[in-house]
Design an enzyme around this catalytic site. Structure first.
Site, PDB file in Angstrom:
ATOM      1  N   GLU A 104       0.813  -1.217   0.000  1.00 50.81           N
ATOM      2  CA  GLU A 104       0.000   0.000   0.000  1.00 50.81           C
ATOM      3  C   GLU A 104       0.852   1.275   0.000  1.00 50.81           C
ATOM      4  O   GLU A 104       1.800   1.410   0.776  1.00 50.81           O
ATOM      5  CB  GLU A 104      -0.900  -0.003   1.232  1.00 50.81           C
ATOM      6  CG  GLU A 104      -1.935   1.104   1.248  1.00 50.81           C
ATOM      7  CD  GLU A 104      -3.113   0.730   2.114  1.00 50.81           C
ATOM      8  OE1 GLU A 104      -4.038   0.048   1.596  1.00 50.81           O
ATOM      9  OE2 GLU A 104      -3.115   1.085   3.307  1.00 50.81           O
ATOM     10  N   LYS A 106       0.829   4.590   1.288  1.00 47.32           N
ATOM     11  CA  LYS A 106       0.112   5.169   2.433  1.00 47.32           C
ATOM     12  C   LYS A 106       1.010   6.217   3.075  1.00 47.32           C
ATOM     13  O   LYS A 106       2.002   5.871   3.721  1.00 47.32           O
ATOM     14  CB  LYS A 106      -0.216   4.023   3.405  1.00 47.32           C
ATOM     15  CG  LYS A 106      -1.094   4.382   4.584  1.00 47.32           C
ATOM     16  CD  LYS A 106      -1.454   3.113   5.361  1.00 47.32           C
ATOM     17  CE  LYS A 106      -2.435   3.381   6.478  1.00 47.32           C
ATOM     18  NZ  LYS A 106      -2.786   2.163   7.228  1.00 47.32           N
ATOM     19  N   LYS A 165      -8.031   2.706  -2.938  1.00 47.79           N
ATOM     20  CA  LYS A 165      -8.347   2.524  -1.521  1.00 47.79           C
ATOM     21  C   LYS A 165      -8.946   3.823  -1.023  1.00 47.79           C
ATOM     22  O   LYS A 165      -8.268   4.840  -0.908  1.00 47.79           O
ATOM     23  CB  LYS A 165      -7.051   2.193  -0.778  1.00 47.79           C
ATOM     24  CG  LYS A 165      -7.265   1.670   0.616  1.00 47.79           C
ATOM     25  CD  LYS A 165      -7.365   0.165   0.596  1.00 47.79           C
ATOM     26  CE  LYS A 165      -7.479  -0.469   1.971  1.00 47.79           C
ATOM     27  NZ  LYS A 165      -6.731   0.113   3.027  1.00 47.79           N
ATOM     28  N   GLU A 213     -14.551  -5.495   2.042  1.00 48.49           N
ATOM     29  CA  GLU A 213     -13.867  -5.584   3.335  1.00 48.49           C
ATOM     30  C   GLU A 213     -14.841  -5.823   4.485  1.00 48.49           C
ATOM     31  O   GLU A 213     -15.892  -5.185   4.562  1.00 48.49           O
ATOM     32  CB  GLU A 213     -13.092  -4.281   3.584  1.00 48.49           C
ATOM     33  CG  GLU A 213     -12.280  -4.308   4.871  1.00 48.49           C
ATOM     34  CD  GLU A 213     -11.479  -3.044   5.033  1.00 48.49           C
ATOM     35  OE1 GLU A 213     -10.526  -2.847   4.266  1.00 48.49           O
ATOM     36  OE2 GLU A 213     -11.826  -2.237   5.921  1.00 48.49           O
ATOM     37  N   ASN A 234     -10.255  -7.187   7.649  1.00 49.32           N
ATOM     38  CA  ASN A 234      -9.399  -6.181   8.262  1.00 49.32           C
ATOM     39  C   ASN A 234      -9.192  -6.494   9.740  1.00 49.32           C
ATOM     40  O   ASN A 234     -10.150  -6.586  10.506  1.00 49.32           O
ATOM     41  CB  ASN A 234     -10.014  -4.777   8.094  1.00 49.32           C
ATOM     42  CG  ASN A 234      -8.952  -3.691   8.193  1.00 49.32           C
ATOM     43  OD1 ASN A 234      -7.952  -3.859   8.904  1.00 49.32           O
ATOM     44  ND2 ASN A 234      -9.147  -2.596   7.492  1.00 49.32           N
ATOM     45  N   GLU A 267      -5.812  -8.220   6.131  1.00 50.87           N
ATOM     46  CA  GLU A 267      -5.426  -6.814   6.047  1.00 50.87           C
ATOM     47  C   GLU A 267      -5.032  -6.246   7.407  1.00 50.87           C
ATOM     48  O   GLU A 267      -5.684  -6.513   8.411  1.00 50.87           O
ATOM     49  CB  GLU A 267      -6.609  -5.968   5.543  1.00 50.87           C
ATOM     50  CG  GLU A 267      -7.165  -6.347   4.205  1.00 50.87           C
ATOM     51  CD  GLU A 267      -8.377  -5.485   3.863  1.00 50.87           C
ATOM     52  OE1 GLU A 267      -9.209  -5.937   3.069  1.00 50.87           O
ATOM     53  OE2 GLU A 267      -8.506  -4.367   4.415  1.00 50.87           O
ATOM     54  N   SER A 268      -3.997  -5.432   7.384  1.00 51.93           N
ATOM     55  CA  SER A 268      -3.624  -4.519   8.482  1.00 51.93           C
ATOM     56  C   SER A 268      -2.831  -5.166   9.614  1.00 51.93           C
ATOM     57  O   SER A 268      -3.137  -6.263  10.079  1.00 51.93           O
ATOM     58  CB  SER A 268      -4.851  -3.854   9.112  1.00 51.93           C
ATOM     59  OG  SER A 268      -5.546  -3.083   8.180  1.00 51.93           O
TER      60      SER A 268
HETATM   61  O1  LIG Z   1      -4.841   2.900   9.022  1.00 57.81           O
HETATM   62  C1  LIG Z   1      -5.639   3.529   9.730  1.00 57.81           C
HETATM   63  O2  LIG Z   1      -5.275   4.139  10.769  1.00 57.81           O
HETATM   64  C2  LIG Z   1      -7.077   3.616   9.345  1.00 57.81           C
HETATM   65  C3  LIG Z   1      -7.934   4.378  10.126  1.00 57.81           C
HETATM   66  C4  LIG Z   1      -9.261   4.495   9.781  1.00 57.81           C
HETATM   67  C5  LIG Z   1      -9.751   3.875   8.659  1.00 57.81           C
HETATM   68  C6  LIG Z   1      -8.902   3.095   7.869  1.00 57.81           C
HETATM   69  C7  LIG Z   1      -7.590   2.966   8.216  1.00 57.81           C
HETATM   70  N1  LIG Z   1      -6.736   2.209   7.463  1.00 57.81           N
HETATM   71  C8  LIG Z   1      -7.135   1.464   6.335  1.00 57.81           C
HETATM   72  C9  LIG Z   1      -6.501   0.139   6.392  1.00 57.81           C
HETATM   73  O3  LIG Z   1      -7.114  -0.762   6.892  1.00 57.81           O
HETATM   74  C10 LIG Z   1      -5.075   0.004   6.015  1.00 57.81           C
HETATM   75  O4  LIG Z   1      -4.642   1.081   5.225  1.00 57.81           O
HETATM   76  C11 LIG Z   1      -4.622  -1.267   5.328  1.00 57.81           C
HETATM   77  O5  LIG Z   1      -5.337  -2.385   5.665  1.00 57.81           O
HETATM   78  C12 LIG Z   1      -3.130  -1.455   5.679  1.00 57.81           C
HETATM   79  O6  LIG Z   1      -2.989  -1.520   7.073  1.00 57.81           O
HETATM   80  P1  LIG Z   1      -1.568  -1.312   7.770  1.00 57.81           P
HETATM   81  O7  LIG Z   1      -0.609  -2.294   7.171  1.00 57.81           O
HETATM   82  O8  LIG Z   1      -1.797  -1.594   9.232  1.00 57.81           O
HETATM   83  O9  LIG Z   1      -1.171   0.086   7.505  1.00 57.81           O
END
Ligand SMILES: O=C(O)c1ccccc1NCC(=O)[C@H](O)[C@H](O)COP(=O)(O)O
Length: 308
Positions: A104, A106, A165, A213, A234, A267-268
């Protein structure tokens, strides 16, 4: 068109062709009788009846972002326009054997604040060189530092499929995704609820794949009923921003037990190869943003994260 007087948003007419109306006053709304969502097979590609989307039910951090996006797209032309099938397919890229990486772009987030002042194309090229199967590009401007140009730059410079996204609340956002060259768009069940099916159909009409998602069992059931082909689980609760890496394995198992044969994405919150052990052999792909974007060498970070 139908007026609603709580804080609902009401779509009337076909999707494409729906209208977005933020409610003002305080009389009866469709929530009281339950929203009505026409099923895709009822409308032959265009919604013939009325749909209500109650975005006011979205809580916490996510609710604030969604409220901003609703205002951003208020009055936008809801027509989807002609199909514009993406040449690069996200679904195919993720369905290959092994655990694929969606890396991503970001630059910032509500949970981290500023992450890195990435040049989107340079970051995407580094991810591509590091073995990513697809690129996720945030286009939300206020909290994530994204924009249309970031997506356009990535699409124009890499050979991988790109995911728009964003917090999709209006069909115009799907049309934009196609116009900007994305292969797919994110659809969040926590935002769209039962209307996920209509937006999914809109995405497919345009030739986009959709990453649908979910974060809990109820949302997973909605995604399955909607006919999602790519489901992302997520680990981050977007109302509290709390991350629990047990969420993805739990819901991915449940999806498979329910007979889902499509693509599953975890995810995340993934930072190290050890973090991925819970989804290896279960998920088809992982979506990773913060830990890659904030690293000194994005190519090496992508490669090291996915190393067995
Ligand atoms: O990333 C955040 O803080 C967030 C807050 C509110 C809504 C969405 C958010 N993020 C979107 C995502 O879930 C992530 O960008 C994506 O899954 C990647 O996650 P990460 O590797 O933890 O950055």
């Amino acid at each position: 068109m139908r007026a609603c007087n709580c804080s609902c948003v009401i779509w009337t007419g076909p999707l494409p062709g729906a209208r977005l109306i933020p409610a003002q006053a305080n009389t009866a709304c469709a929530r009281q009788g339950g929203p009505r969502y026409p099923r895709p097979h009822d409308r032959g590609g265009a919604v013939k009846s009325e749909t209500t989307l109650d975005f006011s039910r979205v809580p916490g951090v996510l609710g604030r972002i969604v409220a901003e996006r609703v205002v951003d797209y208020q009055g936008a032309d809801p027509a989807l326009g002609e199909p514009w099938p993406a040449a690069r397919r996200l679904e195919a890229a993720l369905a290959a054997p092994g655990l694929a990486l969606i890396a991503e772009v970001k630059r910032a987030s509500p949970s981290q604040g500023a992450i890195a002042p990435l040049d989107p194309l340079a970051a995407a090229l580094a991810y591509q060189a590091g073995g990513a199967a697809a690129i996720s590009v945030l286009t939300e401007p206020r909290h994530f530092g994204g924009d249309a140009q970031a997506l356009r730059d990535v699409v124009g410079g890499v050979t991988l499929p790109a995911l728009r996204k964003d917090f999709v609340v209006h069909p115009a956002m799907l049309r934009e995704a196609a116009d900007w060259g994305a292969s797919a768009a994110l659809l969040m069940v926590s935002v769209l609820g039962e209307a996920t099916a209509e937006f999914l159909e809109g995405a497919h009409h345009l030739g986009l794949d959709a990453l649908v998602e979910v974060h809990d069992e109820r949302e997973l059931d909605v995604a399955l009923a909607a006919g999602a082909r790519i489901i992302g689980v997520n680990n981050r609760d977007l109302t509290t921003l709390h991350i629990d890496l047990e969420v993805s394995p739990r819901l991915i198992r449940r999806a498979r037990e329910a007979g889902f044969a499509g693509v599953l994405v975890a995810e995340s919150g993934y930072r190290t190869p050890a973090d991925l052990t819970g989804v290896r052999g279960l998920a088809d792909a992982v979506l990773v943003g913060t830990s890659l974007a904030g690293s000194a060498n994005l190519e090496r970070a992508a490669r090291d994260l996915m190393a067995l």
